[in-house]
Design an enzyme around this catalytic site. Structure first.
Site, short mmCIF file in Angstrom:
data_model
loop_
_atom_site.label_atom_id
_atom_site.label_comp_id
_atom_site.label_asym_id
_atom_site.label_seq_id
_atom_site.Cartn_x
_atom_site.Cartn_y
_atom_site.Cartn_z
N LYS A 159 0.83 -1.21 0.00
CA LYS A 159 0.00 0.00 0.00
C LYS A 159 0.86 1.26 0.00
CE LYS A 159 -2.79 -0.98 3.71
NZ LYS A 159 -4.05 -0.94 4.48
N HIS A 235 -12.68 -0.99 -3.50
CA HIS A 235 -12.30 -0.51 -2.15
C HIS A 235 -13.05 0.74 -1.73
CE1 HIS A 235 -9.20 -3.52 -2.30
NE2 HIS A 235 -8.58 -2.93 -3.30
N LYS A 237 -16.92 2.32 -0.50
CA LYS A 237 -18.14 1.79 0.12
C LYS A 237 -19.40 2.08 -0.69
CE LYS A 237 -15.57 2.92 4.17
NZ LYS A 237 -15.16 4.08 4.95
N GLU A 273 -10.68 3.32 11.11
CA GLU A 273 -11.08 2.18 10.28
C GLU A 273 -10.28 0.93 10.66
OE1 GLU A 273 -12.75 4.25 6.27
OE2 GLU A 273 -10.72 3.46 6.15
N ARG A 290 -11.86 13.64 9.49
CA ARG A 290 -12.88 14.54 8.92
C ARG A 290 -14.24 13.89 9.06
NH1 ARG A 290 -13.98 11.15 4.83
NH2 ARG A 290 -12.24 10.02 3.92
N VAL A 293 -18.71 10.33 4.71
CA VAL A 293 -19.98 10.20 3.98
C VAL A 293 -21.03 9.49 4.84
CG1 VAL A 293 -21.04 9.17 1.93
CG2 VAL A 293 -18.73 10.10 1.78
N ARG A 336 -25.66 4.21 -0.91
CA ARG A 336 -25.16 5.35 -1.69
C ARG A 336 -25.76 5.27 -3.09
NH1 ARG A 336 -18.82 6.55 -0.35
NH2 ARG A 336 -18.88 6.03 1.86
P1 ADP Z 1 -7.58 3.86 1.40
O1 ADP Z 1 -7.11 4.95 2.31
O2 ADP Z 1 -6.87 3.87 0.06
O3 ADP Z 1 -9.07 3.78 1.28
P2 ADP Z 1 -7.45 1.73 3.42
O4 ADP Z 1 -6.18 1.35 4.11
O5 ADP Z 1 -8.47 2.49 4.18
O6 ADP Z 1 -7.08 2.49 2.05
O7 ADP Z 1 -8.15 0.41 2.84
C1 ADP Z 1 -9.27 0.45 2.01
C2 ADP Z 1 -9.78 -0.94 1.73
O8 ADP Z 1 -8.72 -1.76 1.14
C3 ADP Z 1 -10.24 -1.74 2.96
O9 ADP Z 1 -11.58 -1.44 3.34
C4 ADP Z 1 -10.06 -3.14 2.43
O10 ADP Z 1 -11.13 -3.46 1.52
C5 ADP Z 1 -8.77 -3.10 1.61
N1 ADP Z 1 -7.56 -3.39 2.46
C6 ADP Z 1 -6.67 -2.51 2.94
N2 ADP Z 1 -5.70 -3.14 3.70
C7 ADP Z 1 -6.00 -4.46 3.69
C8 ADP Z 1 -5.41 -5.64 4.29
N3 ADP Z 1 -4.31 -5.58 5.05
N4 ADP Z 1 -6.02 -6.84 4.07
C9 ADP Z 1 -7.14 -6.92 3.30
N5 ADP Z 1 -7.75 -5.87 2.70
C10 ADP Z 1 -7.19 -4.64 2.88
#
Ligand code: ADP
Length: 446
Positions: A159, A235, A237, A273, A290, A293, A336
């Site tokens: 990521k 990814h 919602k 989260e 912040r 939604v 949504r």
């Molecule tokens: P962003 O900030 O890009 O939205 P997040 O870290 O909040 O990224 O993750 C968004 C989504 O990506 C999560 O709700 C999940 O669906 C997937 N995700 C992120 N990290 C993981 C992980 N370690 N294992 C499985 N799915 C993940």
């Protein structure tokens, strides 16, 4: 001292949501807007509208100096950023602070810390929150990274440290795919966020997305419980609901998120989260600093106006509530209603020749749409948020079916057919939902 005039630096449903609350509080609502939004409801309803027409429509809302100037010229005490645009921009917060204008949200230092997923992970781990196994430093060296992935155990996910909106994430099943996935993630991170730093984390199989709503005043924090948001496309919602957890689990994770918020001196609304694995274990993902939604789901089950509370702590008030004031009643679901085709999720901008949104007992619809509204193609495709409340989940689902059936939108494609199918789908009805739900239920895509 209370605010007299606040500038809304946003558009669409959230601008209207903020405007209504400013009215309730006796605060004047100013709004900065682009050409595409000049006839929109929040602009028409505002006390003062400040046109900022630009060749690139996004610049109307993203140009920091233009927004700061508008706030100065209009003599606003504060700026409400809503979500998206400048809501998580530390430089914007810094500029407002320099001009003596309050940013409704946390400090620029806190935004900088939380905007970096690696640092946020480390800070929250130090505060006692559970995090998934992963790197505590950014990685670029392929050898070091692949050794780490081996140690964590496949599958892993790569990521972007500065990531958002699910952009660039790479799931890696086995070592042979690792090197190319690392390169791809770094280049996507660089082009989307101007920052190529990435990190590796254990990929949580069969996970659910559960998040906690927090409010803090810079010293103390309280939580408003959880929302379940596993039904996602790319990814992002689509359906959110709550409550989801047992009272014991809510109170356990709730205590932890409050500690996490207090440890960084958080002020304002925040969402913590998590992913929750099939054993029920929680792993911290990120803090969204912040209003979100889906804050509306929490408002329906707790009865508190979260936007108002966020403005009050920004005015310098201490938390006006204590944890024991927060009670959860019934169940709420949000769909949504994006202007997108319900199969490929391609945005479908255009004129709403006609529309009708439902109302009645246990129904809430937050939308800036109206008959004749021209949905621009250059912004987010969110057209309306349809919520229902029920005494329990089944009651809320039954009401959502009625509400979706009553909704009429003519002129653009929308997600109502998808939501309507989800409301009848067996796994959804049995609460058997993970973040792979849409992938595993392609039949819902019509
Ligand atoms: P962003 O900030 O890009 O939205 P997040 O870290 O909040 O990224 O993750 C968004 C989504 O990506 C999560 O709700 C999940 O669906 C997937 N995700 C992120 N990290 C993981 C992980 N370690 N294992 C499985 N799915 C993940």
């Amino acid at each position: 001292m209370g605010f007299k005039r606040v500038l809304i630096a946003n558009r669409g449903e959230i601008a209207l949501r903020i405007l209504r609350t400013l009215r309730d509080m006796g605060i004047e609502a100013a709004i900065i807007h682009g050409k595409e939004d000049r006839l929109s409801l929040p602009v028409m309803m505002s006390d003062i509208a400040y046109p900022n027409y630009r060749t690139n429509p996004l610049d109307s809302y993203l140009d920091i100096e233009a927004v700061v100037n508008a706030a100065k010229e209009l003599e606003c005490d504060a700026v409400h950023p809503g979500y998206g645009f400048l809501a998580e921009n530390a430089q914007f917060v810094k500029r407002l602070t320099e001009e003596g204008i309050t940013f409704i949200g946390p400090s620029s230092d806190v935004i900088t810390l939380l905007g970096d997923k690696i640092e946020a992970r480390a800070a929250m781990e130090a505060a006692g929150l559970p995090v998934a196994k992963g790197s505590s430093e950014p990685i670029s060296d392929e050898k070091v990274a692949s050794e780490l992935a081996e140690e964590i155990g496949y599958p892993v996910i790569i990521k972007a440290a500065a990531g958002g909106g699910g952009i660039g994430m790479q799931i890696v099943e086995e070592e042979s795919q690792f090197a190319s996935a690392l390169k791809l993630c770094m280049s996507r991170a660089k082009s989307a966020f101007g920052d190529e730093r990435v990190f590796v984390e254990k990929y949580i199989q069969g996970a659910q997305h559960v998040e906690f709503q927090v409010l803090a005043d810079g010293k103390n924090a309280i939580h408003f419980g959880e929302r379940f948001c596993s039904i996602q496309r790319r990814h992002q919602k689509l359906v959110e609901e709550g409550p989801w957890l047992s009272d014991e689990k809510r109170s356990e994770i709730g205590d932890l998120v409050c500690r996490g918020a207090e440890s960084v001196g958080y002020k304002g609304l925040a969402t913590f989260e998590f992913l929750r694995d099939s054993n029920g274990d929680f792993y911290f993902l990120e803090v969204n600093p912040r209003v979100q939604v889906e804050h509306t789901v929490t408002e329906l089950i707790t009865g508190y106006n979260l936007v108002e509370l966020g403005i009050r702590v920004a005015q310098g008030e201490d938390l006006p509530l204590s944890q024991s004031d927060i009670k959860w009643r019934g169940h709420a679901i949000q769909c949504r209603l994006n202007a997108e085709d319900p199969k490929e999720f391609v945005p479908s901008p255009g004129r709403l020749w006609d529309c009708h949104f439902p109302s009645g007992f246990g129904i809430r619809c937050d939308t800036h749409a109206h008959p004749g509204y021209e949905m621009p193609g250059c912004f987010d495709s969110l057209l309306a948020k349809l919520l229902t409340w029920g005494h329990d989940r089944d009651d809320a689902i039954r009401r959502m079916r009625t509400a979706l059936d009553e909704t009429q939108i003519t002129g653009v494609q929308h997600l109502i057919p998808l939501h309507r199918r989800i409301m009848d789908e067996e796994d959804f009805l049995n609460r058997d939902v993970t973040i792979q739900y849409i992938d595993n239920h392609q039949e819902l895509l019509g």
